[in-house]
Design an enzyme around this catalytic site. Structure first.
Site, PDB file in Angstrom:
ATOM      1  N   GLN A 254       0.823  -1.203   0.000  1.00 43.26           N
ATOM      2  CA  GLN A 254       0.000   0.000   0.000  1.00 43.26           C
ATOM      3  C   GLN A 254       0.860   1.257   0.000  1.00 43.26           C
ATOM      4  OE1 GLN A 254      -3.000  -0.929  -0.429  1.00 43.26           O
ATOM      5  NE2 GLN A 254      -4.046   1.032  -0.530  1.00 43.26           N
ATOM      6  N   HIS A 257       1.772   3.367  -3.155  1.00 42.44           N
ATOM      7  CA  HIS A 257       0.818   4.277  -3.806  1.00 42.44           C
ATOM      8  C   HIS A 257       1.358   5.699  -3.865  1.00 42.44           C
ATOM      9  CE1 HIS A 257      -2.945   2.344  -4.849  1.00 42.44           C
ATOM     10  NE2 HIS A 257      -2.893   1.611  -3.755  1.00 42.44           N
ATOM     11  N   GLU A 322      -8.545   3.413   6.503  1.00 43.62           N
ATOM     12  CA  GLU A 322      -9.212   3.143   5.232  1.00 43.62           C
ATOM     13  C   GLU A 322      -9.285   1.637   4.975  1.00 43.62           C
ATOM     14  OE1 GLU A 322      -8.609   4.238   0.487  1.00 43.62           O
ATOM     15  OE2 GLU A 322      -6.895   4.269   1.848  1.00 43.62           O
ATOM     16  N   HIS A 323      -8.138   0.977   5.032  1.00 44.93           N
ATOM     17  CA  HIS A 323      -8.064  -0.479   4.899  1.00 44.93           C
ATOM     18  C   HIS A 323      -7.577  -1.047   6.228  1.00 44.93           C
ATOM     19  CE1 HIS A 323      -7.015   1.179   0.843  1.00 44.93           C
ATOM     20  NE2 HIS A 323      -7.920   0.298   0.441  1.00 44.93           N
ATOM     21  N   ASP A 356      -8.329  -3.883  -3.882  1.00 45.02           N
ATOM     22  CA  ASP A 356      -7.810  -2.802  -4.719  1.00 45.02           C
ATOM     23  C   ASP A 356      -8.012  -3.093  -6.202  1.00 45.02           C
ATOM     24  OD1 ASP A 356      -6.982  -0.917  -2.946  1.00 45.02           O
ATOM     25  OD2 ASP A 356      -4.849  -1.366  -3.079  1.00 45.02           O
ATOM     26  N   HIS A 415     -49.399  27.069   9.309  1.00 42.76           N
ATOM     27  CA  HIS A 415     -49.344  25.616   9.452  1.00 42.76           C
ATOM     28  C   HIS A 415     -50.635  25.100  10.085  1.00 42.76           C
ATOM     29  CE1 HIS A 415     -45.121  25.945   8.450  1.00 42.76           C
ATOM     30  NE2 HIS A 415     -44.943  24.648   8.608  1.00 42.76           N
TER      31      HIS A 415
END
Length: 424
Positions: A254, A257, A322-323, A356, A415
């Protein structure tokens, strides 16, 4: 760090992330504000000017023709096409299964009081497809395929002019109705407000760099957005059964990235923590993308030893990664105790890389702690659940009196009259 969560006194950092670098958010905000305003005012002319400035692109026609789309598909390596279509099939199947759980509703809450909701596809969706460091062919799959499953009438894709031709092919195979070679903040502004050639959309989805993210923030309101996503993240929760080599491999996968990727191990076992620290450095020596992954590890890598499982769970929920991978003796039991994550990978056979790329769950997920309050992109992101009601006389007789009294209490005479009118 938040206090009162119960883990503060029960964790020790074997490796802490470095202090955050000074933010350039103010400069990004100002630059994006001008781009958005210019595109809104000038349309294609501004898009063309910024494309030349940022992407060195002199394209006169932004839209990719059907002939160009088909040529990009034809140019794909046959195995790459098969793998892309495999990913599309898995994502489509999971999105269809998810959509199947979202049912219209009709109930008679009281005699004569009928309530319900409909599941309505968003009409026009814009999918931003990042160029980035790598031609990530799964990116358009994740944003376009669920939109088509949801039944959106039109899905347009925007990607930088410098993006690899294979990305055009992936957009086409995923079902994009129209594809435009426009990137950056100018693409977000174009989709938000429309230009002479790029249609305005109802919602924009997909990740991008800081300028894309800021543009999404600035246009939100007149147009919907999926989320504001930061750099990618992966954390692993593990006990003494965790394998240092496997954990290090997943963290570095990861980390390649982006140099800002956040990666970490949260464990109850100090020996595993120390072994993972050594293993990361060993694997970096032979990793071809070590220039990126190593920088991410040095700046944002984290290894935390927790006194017990409760502290490990609490710290993981605080991070809200996130993961999140679970490498424990009983990963299913551990998973049930976790609450905050974008997507959960239960057991050592479930690697983030499968999601992914191609297993079917969506890889567009919340970052920067947003998993505390939201999940990631899914087929439900492309529909509206809209309520309705209709009443018969017994229903009016049941709801009008309290509505009349409440309106009078609030001093809202208009109303009160509207509520009373139907009672007579």
């Amino acid at each position: 760090m938040a206090t009162g969560s119960g883990f503060e006194s029960k964790i020790v950092h074997v490796k802490a992330p470095e202090a955050d670098a000074a933010s350039d958010a103010v400069a990004v905000e100002a630059a994006v504000k001008k781009i958005v305003a210019d595109v809104r005012a000038e349309g294609d002319a501004a898009v063309r000017r910024y494309a030349k400035q940022f992407d060195k692109s002199d394209l006169e026609v932004f839209e990719v023709s059907m002939a160009q789309r088909e040529a990009a598909v034809a140019a794909l390596d046959p195995q790459t096409r098969k793998d892309t279509e495999f990913a599309i099939g898995r994502v489509r199947a999971f999105a269809e299964a998810q959509l199947g759980t979202m049912l219209p509703l009709e109930i008679e809450a009281l005699p004569g009081l009928h309530l319900g909701h409909r599941v309505i596809p968003i009409h026009t969706v814009g999918a931003y497809v990042p160029g980035g460091r790598y031609p990530i062919l799964s990116a358009p799959v994740m944003t376009i395929v669920p939109a088509k499953v949801a039944g959106c009438a039109e899905v347009i894709a925007c990607l930088p002019p410098v993006a690899h031709e294979a990305m055009i092919a992936a957009c086409h195979l995923s079902g994009a109705d129209r594809i435009f070679r426009v990137g950056g903040a100018q693409a977000i502004a174009a989709m938000a407000f429309g230009t002479e050639t790029i249609p305005a959309v109802d919602k924009i989805v997909g990740p991008g760099n800081a300028y894309v993210n800021e543009a999404k923030r600035q246009v939100f309101g007149p147009v919907g957005i999926d989320q504001l996503a930061g750099p990618s993240e992966i954390y692993v929760v593990a006990d003494e059964t965790g394998k240092a080599a496997m954990i290090a491999t997943d963290l570095l996968a990861q980390a390649e990235h982006d140099i800002r990727t956040r990666v970490g191990l949260i464990t109850t076992d100090r020996a595993l923590a120390e072994a993972t620290l050594v293993e990361v450095e060993r694997q970096l020596e032979t990793l071809p993308t070590a220039n990126v992954a190593g920088a991410a590890w040095r700046s944002n890598g984290e290894i935390v030893v927790c006194a017990d499982e409760a502290a490990m769970i609490a710290y993981s929920d605080h991070i809200a990664a996130e993961h999140l991978q679970v490498h424990t003796r009983d990963p299913q039991a551990t998973a049930k105790k976790l609450s905050n994550y974008g997507s959960l990978f239960i057991g050592e056979l479930a690697s983030v890389v499968y999601s992914d790329k191609c297993c079917g769950t969506n890889h567009t997920l919340p970052t920067m702690g947003a998993a505390r309050y939201t999940g990631g992109l899914w087929v439900g992101s492309y529909v509206k659940v809209c309520t309705h009601q209709w009443l018969e006389k017994p229903g009016v007789e049941a709801v009008a009196p309290p509505a009349i009294r409440q309106s009078a209490t609030e001093g809202m005479e208009g109303h009160r009259r509207a509520a009373a009118l139907r009672l007579s």
